[in-house]
Design a protein around this motif. Sequence first.
Motif, PDB file in Angstrom:
ATOM      1  N   MET A   1       0.860  -1.322   0.159  1.00  0.00           N
ATOM      2  CA  MET A   1       0.038   0.044  -0.057  1.00  0.00           C
ATOM      3  C   MET A   1       0.704   1.200  -0.140  1.00  0.00           C
ATOM      4  N   ARG A   2       1.918   1.364   0.901  1.00  0.00           N
ATOM      5  CA  ARG A   2       2.817   2.307   0.730  1.00  0.00           C
ATOM      6  C   ARG A   2       3.423   2.699  -0.452  1.00  0.00           C
ATOM      7  N   MET A   3       3.501   1.675  -1.383  1.00  0.00           N
ATOM      8  CA  MET A   3       4.511   1.816  -2.586  1.00  0.00           C
ATOM      9  C   MET A   3       3.313   2.323  -3.598  1.00  0.00           C
ATOM     10  N   MET A   4       2.160   2.553  -3.334  1.00  0.00           N
ATOM     11  CA  MET A   4       0.857   2.878  -4.086  1.00  0.00           C
ATOM     12  C   MET A   4       0.239   4.224  -3.608  1.00  0.00           C
ATOM     13  N   PRO A   5       1.146   5.306  -3.678  1.00  0.00           N
ATOM     14  CA  PRO A   5       0.750   6.542  -3.061  1.00  0.00           C
ATOM     15  C   PRO A   5      -0.533   7.438  -3.759  1.00  0.00           C
ATOM     16  N   LYS A   6      -0.711   6.818  -5.169  1.00  0.00           N
ATOM     17  CA  LYS A   6      -1.969   7.435  -5.523  1.00  0.00           C
ATOM     18  C   LYS A   6      -3.182   6.761  -5.100  1.00  0.00           C
ATOM     19  N   THR A   7      -3.208   5.574  -4.932  1.00  0.00           N
ATOM     20  CA  THR A   7      -4.560   4.631  -4.593  1.00  0.00           C
ATOM     21  C   THR A   7      -4.464   4.685  -2.917  1.00  0.00           C
ATOM     22  N   PHE A   8      -3.177   4.528  -2.296  1.00  0.00           N
ATOM     23  CA  PHE A   8      -3.364   4.476  -0.922  1.00  0.00           C
ATOM     24  C   PHE A   8      -2.817   5.922  -0.483  1.00  0.00           C
ATOM     25  N   ARG A   9      -3.613   6.876  -0.210  1.00  0.00           N
ATOM     26  CA  ARG A   9      -2.907   8.084   0.792  1.00  0.00           C
ATOM     27  C   ARG A   9      -2.619   7.631   2.094  1.00  0.00           C
ATOM     28  N   PRO A  10      -1.405   8.296   2.462  1.00  0.00           N
ATOM     29  CA  PRO A  10      -1.027   7.839   3.781  1.00  0.00           C
ATOM     30  C   PRO A  10      -2.141   7.714   5.029  1.00  0.00           C
ATOM     31  N   GLU A  11      -3.349   8.769   4.926  1.00  0.00           N
ATOM     32  CA  GLU A  11      -4.039   8.656   5.924  1.00  0.00           C
ATOM     33  C   GLU A  11      -4.958   7.575   6.027  1.00  0.00           C
ATOM     34  N   VAL A  12      -5.196   6.715   4.643  1.00  0.00           N
ATOM     35  CA  VAL A  12      -6.077   5.670   4.761  1.00  0.00           C
ATOM     36  C   VAL A  12      -5.594   4.446   4.974  1.00  0.00           C
ATOM     37  N   ILE A  13      -4.194   4.230   4.953  1.00  0.00           N
ATOM     38  CA  ILE A  13      -3.358   2.993   5.349  1.00  0.00           C
ATOM     39  C   ILE A  13      -3.920   2.481   6.486  1.00  0.00           C
ATOM     40  N   PRO A  14      -3.761   3.303   7.708  1.00  0.00           N
ATOM     41  CA  PRO A  14      -4.135   2.552   8.996  1.00  0.00           C
ATOM     42  C   PRO A  14      -5.649   1.927   9.002  1.00  0.00           C
ATOM     43  N   THR A  15      -6.577   2.690   8.259  1.00  0.00           N
ATOM     44  CA  THR A  15      -8.156   2.120   8.410  1.00  0.00           C
ATOM     45  C   THR A  15      -7.912   0.921   7.419  1.00  0.00           C
ATOM     46  N   MET A  16      -6.996   0.783   6.441  1.00  0.00           N
ATOM     47  CA  MET A  16      -7.089  -0.381   5.422  1.00  0.00           C
ATOM     48  C   MET A  16      -6.475  -1.517   6.370  1.00  0.00           C
ATOM     49  N   ALA A  17      -5.356  -1.096   6.916  1.00  0.00           N
ATOM     50  CA  ALA A  17      -4.871  -2.040   8.077  1.00  0.00           C
ATOM     51  C   ALA A  17      -5.568  -2.604   9.027  1.00  0.00           C
ATOM     52  N   GLY A  18      -6.430  -1.823   9.456  1.00  0.00           N
ATOM     53  CA  GLY A  18      -7.264  -2.015  10.469  1.00  0.00           C
ATOM     54  C   GLY A  18      -8.383  -3.001  10.095  1.00  0.00           C
ATOM     55  N   LEU A  19      -8.908  -3.064   8.813  1.00  0.00           N
ATOM     56  CA  LEU A  19      -9.789  -3.997   8.502  1.00  0.00           C
ATOM     57  C   LEU A  19      -9.081  -5.236   8.270  1.00  0.00           C
ATOM     58  N   LEU A  20      -7.798  -5.345   7.798  1.00  0.00           N
ATOM     59  CA  LEU A  20      -7.271  -6.730   7.775  1.00  0.00           C
ATOM     60  C   LEU A  20      -6.855  -7.314   8.979  1.00  0.00           C
ATOM     61  N   ILE A  21      -6.488  -6.487   9.815  1.00  0.00           N
ATOM     62  CA  ILE A  21      -6.136  -6.748  11.384  1.00  0.00           C
ATOM     63  C   ILE A  21      -7.797  -7.318  11.966  1.00  0.00           C
ATOM     64  N   ALA A  22      -8.683  -6.620  11.775  1.00  0.00           N
ATOM     65  CA  ALA A  22     -10.172  -7.075  12.403  1.00  0.00           C
ATOM     66  C   ALA A  22     -10.346  -8.316  12.083  1.00  0.00           C
ATOM     67  N   ALA A  23     -10.591  -8.522  10.617  1.00  0.00           N
ATOM     68  CA  ALA A  23     -10.593 -10.013  10.007  1.00  0.00           C
ATOM     69  C   ALA A  23      -9.553 -11.171  10.517  1.00  0.00           C
ATOM     70  N   GLY A  24      -8.534 -10.603  10.471  1.00  0.00           N
ATOM     71  CA  GLY A  24      -7.184 -11.673  10.932  1.00  0.00           C
ATOM     72  C   GLY A  24      -7.445 -12.261  12.280  1.00  0.00           C
ATOM     73  N   SER A  25      -8.066 -11.111  13.099  1.00  0.00           N
ATOM     74  CA  SER A  25      -8.511 -11.509  14.743  1.00  0.00           C
ATOM     75  C   SER A  25      -9.835 -12.227  14.542  1.00  0.00           C
ATOM     76  N   GLY A  26     -10.381 -12.367  13.617  1.00  0.00           N
ATOM     77  CA  GLY A  26     -11.893 -13.240  13.617  1.00  0.00           C
ATOM     78  C   GLY A  26     -13.090 -12.160  13.565  1.00  0.00           C
ATOM     79  N   LEU A  27     -12.774 -10.849  13.640  1.00  0.00           N
ATOM     80  CA  LEU A  27     -13.768 -10.074  13.812  1.00  0.00           C
ATOM     81  C   LEU A  27     -14.346  -9.539  12.374  1.00  0.00           C
ATOM     82  N   SER A  28     -15.380  -8.880  12.443  1.00  0.00           N
ATOM     83  CA  SER A  28     -16.236  -8.214  11.237  1.00  0.00           C
ATOM     84  C   SER A  28     -15.504  -7.141  10.641  1.00  0.00           C
ATOM     85  N   PRO A  29     -14.972  -6.748   9.493  1.00  0.00           N
ATOM     86  CA  PRO A  29     -14.253  -5.749   9.179  1.00  0.00           C
ATOM     87  C   PRO A  29     -15.233  -4.716   9.023  1.00  0.00           C
ATOM     88  N   ASN A  30     -16.422  -4.911   8.475  1.00  0.00           N
ATOM     89  CA  ASN A  30     -17.484  -3.882   8.346  1.00  0.00           C
ATOM     90  C   ASN A  30     -18.122  -3.413   9.507  1.00  0.00           C
TER      91      ASN A  30
END
Length: 179
Positions: free
Chosen positions: A97-126
């Motif tokens: 994501m960090r290598m794709m700054p046009k798609t992933f502005r720095p401020e959205v990366i924590p949210t996208m990582a949070g979605l992955l971590i939530a799902a990886g922890s067995g939680l619903s990302p939405n």
Amino acid sequence: MSSPCDPQYAAVGDVSTALMMIDSRLKAIYDGKAGTDPEQQRMIDQFAASVSPEEFNELLDGACTLIYLFMNWLRTACEDHGKDVIEYVVPTLVATMRMMPKTFRPEVIPTMAGLLIAAGSGLSPNLWRAQYGPWTDAEMNPLEATVTLLAEHVNRMSGDDHDFATRLITDALSQLDQG
């Protein structure tokens, strides 16, 4: 104790349409057409203009369901090899994501990582995301790209089978239809 972000409380959403969009993106990547061609962009724009707000929310829920399903598959695959899915998958995807700054502005990366971590922890990302208010326009492309990156990661882990992630979901949907 049950969490309010437990997947049993989450809307599944329009998984089929979300999967169709992700599969289209993957095919473009694998065909060497990383950018969106004008015809495909026109069709996406037409589709976006034709959906109601409720249908759009269904699509967002469907994308989050895909994140949950892919991370669940990856968690099982990682555990089979004595690895932790969050430790093994999330840093790789965040680095991409960090290598794709046009798609992933720095401020959205924590949210996208949070979605992955939530799902990886067995939680619903939405449901995890809903705690922080409605989706923003700035999160739409990154959400689609996150699901695409995750599906591509699943494909690579399956032995570079470019259709594995799509088959994984379509097989699951078929089993639901039969059951």
